[in-house]
Write a protein that holds these residues in place. Structure first.
Motif, PDB file in Angstrom:
ATOM      1  N   UNK A  59     -43.580 142.754 -65.036  1.00 16.34           N
ATOM      2  CA  UNK A  59     -43.349 141.814 -65.950  1.00 16.34           C
ATOM      3  C   UNK A  59     -42.320 142.151 -67.132  1.00 16.34           C
ATOM      4  N   UNK A  60     -42.280 143.103 -67.395  1.00 15.03           N
ATOM      5  CA  UNK A  60     -41.668 143.935 -68.745  1.00 15.03           C
ATOM      6  C   UNK A  60     -40.308 144.381 -68.411  1.00 15.03           C
ATOM      7  N   UNK A  61     -40.273 145.503 -67.557  1.00 18.00           N
ATOM      8  CA  UNK A  61     -39.031 146.033 -67.128  1.00 18.00           C
ATOM      9  C   UNK A  61     -38.216 145.768 -66.220  1.00 18.00           C
ATOM     10  N   UNK A  62     -37.015 145.438 -66.406  1.00 16.91           N
ATOM     11  CA  UNK A  62     -36.128 144.532 -65.273  1.00 16.91           C
ATOM     12  C   UNK A  62     -35.812 145.309 -64.082  1.00 16.91           C
ATOM     13  N   UNK A  63     -35.584 144.524 -63.001  1.00 17.61           N
ATOM     14  CA  UNK A  63     -35.421 145.436 -61.900  1.00 17.61           C
ATOM     15  C   UNK A  63     -34.240 146.164 -61.846  1.00 17.61           C
ATOM     16  N   UNK A  64     -32.992 146.059 -62.893  1.00 17.88           N
ATOM     17  CA  UNK A  64     -31.928 146.629 -63.038  1.00 17.88           C
ATOM     18  C   UNK A  64     -32.230 147.978 -63.668  1.00 17.88           C
ATOM     19  N   UNK A  65     -33.256 147.944 -64.636  1.00 13.35           N
ATOM     20  CA  UNK A  65     -33.544 149.245 -65.352  1.00 13.35           C
ATOM     21  C   UNK A  65     -34.539 149.996 -64.317  1.00 13.35           C
ATOM     22  N   UNK A  66     -35.394 149.268 -63.730  1.00 15.98           N
ATOM     23  CA  UNK A  66     -36.266 150.106 -62.676  1.00 15.98           C
ATOM     24  C   UNK A  66     -35.358 150.821 -61.539  1.00 15.98           C
ATOM     25  N   UNK A  67     -34.390 150.216 -61.100  1.00 10.96           N
ATOM     26  CA  UNK A  67     -33.671 150.938 -60.203  1.00 10.96           C
ATOM     27  C   UNK A  67     -32.701 152.196 -60.646  1.00 10.96           C
ATOM     28  N   UNK A  68     -32.944 152.337 -62.000  1.00 10.65           N
ATOM     29  CA  UNK A  68     -32.257 153.711 -62.431  1.00 10.65           C
ATOM     30  C   UNK A  68     -33.297 154.961 -62.564  1.00 10.65           C
ATOM     31  N   UNK A  69     -34.277 154.597 -62.532  1.00  9.97           N
ATOM     32  CA  UNK A  69     -35.607 155.845 -62.579  1.00  9.97           C
ATOM     33  C   UNK A  69     -35.335 156.876 -61.606  1.00  9.97           C
ATOM     34  N   UNK A  70     -35.630 158.138 -61.676  1.00  9.11           N
ATOM     35  CA  UNK A  70     -35.756 159.077 -60.828  1.00  9.11           C
ATOM     36  C   UNK A  70     -37.165 159.545 -60.454  1.00  9.11           C
ATOM     37  N   UNK A  71     -37.819 159.516 -61.432  1.00  8.74           N
ATOM     38  CA  UNK A  71     -39.427 159.973 -61.344  1.00  8.74           C
ATOM     39  C   UNK A  71     -40.057 159.218 -62.527  1.00  8.74           C
ATOM     40  N   UNK A  72     -41.327 159.056 -61.929  1.00 12.88           N
ATOM     41  CA  UNK A  72     -42.481 158.561 -62.888  1.00 12.88           C
ATOM     42  C   UNK A  72     -43.191 159.678 -63.296  1.00 12.88           C
ATOM     43  N   UNK A  73     -43.475 159.540 -64.692  1.00 13.52           N
ATOM     44  CA  UNK A  73     -44.463 160.857 -65.127  1.00 13.52           C
ATOM     45  C   UNK A  73     -46.020 159.975 -65.614  1.00 13.52           C
ATOM     46  N   UNK A  74     -46.997 160.841 -65.222  1.00 14.45           N
ATOM     47  CA  UNK A  74     -48.221 160.478 -66.002  1.00 14.45           C
ATOM     48  C   UNK A  74     -48.432 161.530 -67.099  1.00 14.45           C
ATOM     49  N   UNK A  75     -48.401 161.195 -68.403  1.00 10.68           N
ATOM     50  CA  UNK A  75     -48.824 162.146 -69.539  1.00 10.68           C
ATOM     51  C   UNK A  75     -50.080 163.128 -69.181  1.00 10.68           C
ATOM     52  N   UNK A  76     -51.074 162.565 -68.612  1.00 12.46           N
ATOM     53  CA  UNK A  76     -52.358 163.094 -68.261  1.00 12.46           C
ATOM     54  C   UNK A  76     -53.064 162.513 -66.957  1.00 12.46           C
ATOM     55  N   UNK A  77     -54.194 163.298 -66.909  1.00  8.05           N
ATOM     56  CA  UNK A  77     -54.992 162.883 -65.542  1.00  8.05           C
ATOM     57  C   UNK A  77     -55.581 161.392 -65.620  1.00  8.05           C
ATOM     58  N   UNK A  78     -55.774 160.903 -66.945  1.00  9.93           N
ATOM     59  CA  UNK A  78     -56.262 159.572 -66.806  1.00  9.93           C
ATOM     60  C   UNK A  78     -55.224 158.538 -66.703  1.00  9.93           C
ATOM     61  N   UNK A  79     -53.984 158.796 -66.825  1.00  8.37           N
ATOM     62  CA  UNK A  79     -52.658 158.078 -66.426  1.00  8.37           C
ATOM     63  C   UNK A  79     -52.590 158.076 -64.859  1.00  8.37           C
ATOM     64  N   UNK A  80     -52.948 159.088 -64.203  1.00  5.07           N
ATOM     65  CA  UNK A  80     -52.396 159.401 -63.091  1.00  5.07           C
ATOM     66  C   UNK A  80     -52.577 158.275 -62.131  1.00  5.07           C
ATOM     67  N   UNK A  81     -53.709 157.882 -61.820  1.00  2.00           N
ATOM     68  CA  UNK A  81     -54.059 156.622 -60.961  1.00  2.00           C
ATOM     69  C   UNK A  81     -53.010 155.448 -60.752  1.00  2.00           C
ATOM     70  N   UNK A  82     -53.021 154.948 -62.178  1.00  4.10           N
ATOM     71  CA  UNK A  82     -52.128 153.926 -62.504  1.00  4.10           C
ATOM     72  C   UNK A  82     -50.834 154.082 -62.282  1.00  4.10           C
ATOM     73  N   UNK A  83     -50.164 155.404 -62.715  1.00  2.84           N
ATOM     74  CA  UNK A  83     -48.714 155.613 -62.582  1.00  2.84           C
ATOM     75  C   UNK A  83     -48.416 155.864 -61.330  1.00  2.84           C
ATOM     76  N   UNK A  84     -49.424 156.231 -60.346  1.00  2.00           N
ATOM     77  CA  UNK A  84     -49.091 156.530 -59.049  1.00  2.00           C
ATOM     78  C   UNK A  84     -48.803 155.119 -58.425  1.00  2.00           C
TER      79      UNK A  84
END
Length: 185
Positions: A59-84
């Protein structure tokens, strides 16, 4: 009290449970929550509807911007499940970091990744909450020392108690679903 999802000290109450008892006593038909800090929220609210981090991200990040990403980063183990979940949706690799923190001061003592960091790319760092931003500043400093990748940050809940400007030196864009800054509430 979603961040107080467990008893921190033996002489303290389980704050989330106390808060949940108060809310539940009001006998609402449904309770809505956006990307709760942990799944303990589901256990203390029997009639909860949850909007996931992935739904809020889309809902927040537009499809055009999402298409530019090459990697998703989870800053810590607590964020890993959702970031995955976001990495899977985007079809991108996930890099998870771990951090060592001084529990008395909150200072981040070290940041580590179990995989190598690409030299270039467009990384989106994903987490549920940004309070003062220390984790993201430390991560931004580390990543800029080992890679020339562009960095963006997505958090569902932006408290930004130290302001958003503290992040600008490291992140080209800061995306957030829920702006919790005092001047915006």
């Amino acid at each position: 009290f979603a961040r107080q999802d467990r008893r921190v000290n033996p002489d303290e109450p389980h704050a989330l449970r106390v808060f949940a008892n108060l809310i539940n006593s009001l006998d609402f038909e449904t309770i809505s929550c956006i990307d709760p800090h942990s799944n303990v929220v589901e256990a203390v609210f029997p009639n909860i509807y949850i909007k996931s981090q992935l739904q809020a991200f889309l809902d927040t990040v537009s499809p055009e911007i999402r298409a530019t990403y090459t990697h998703v980063i989870a800053p810590d183990a607590g964020a890993e499940k959702k970031a995955s979940n976001i990495a899977k949706y985007l079809g991108l690799p996930l890099i998870t970091f771990s951090k060592t923190r001084d529990l008395n001061t909150g200072e981040v003592l070290g940041i580590h990744s179990s995989v190598g960091i690409p030299d270039t790319g467009n990384f989106i760092v994903v987490d549920d909450i940004c309070d003062g931003g220390r984790t993201f500043i430390e991560l931004g400093q580390y990543l800029s020392s080992v890679s020339e990748a562009d960095l963006e940050l997505y958090v569902t809940h932006g408290i930004f108690s130290k302001g958003v400007d503290v992040l600008v030196g490291y992140y080209n864009q800061v995306h957030f679903y829920n702006d919790m800054r005092k001047e915006n509430t």
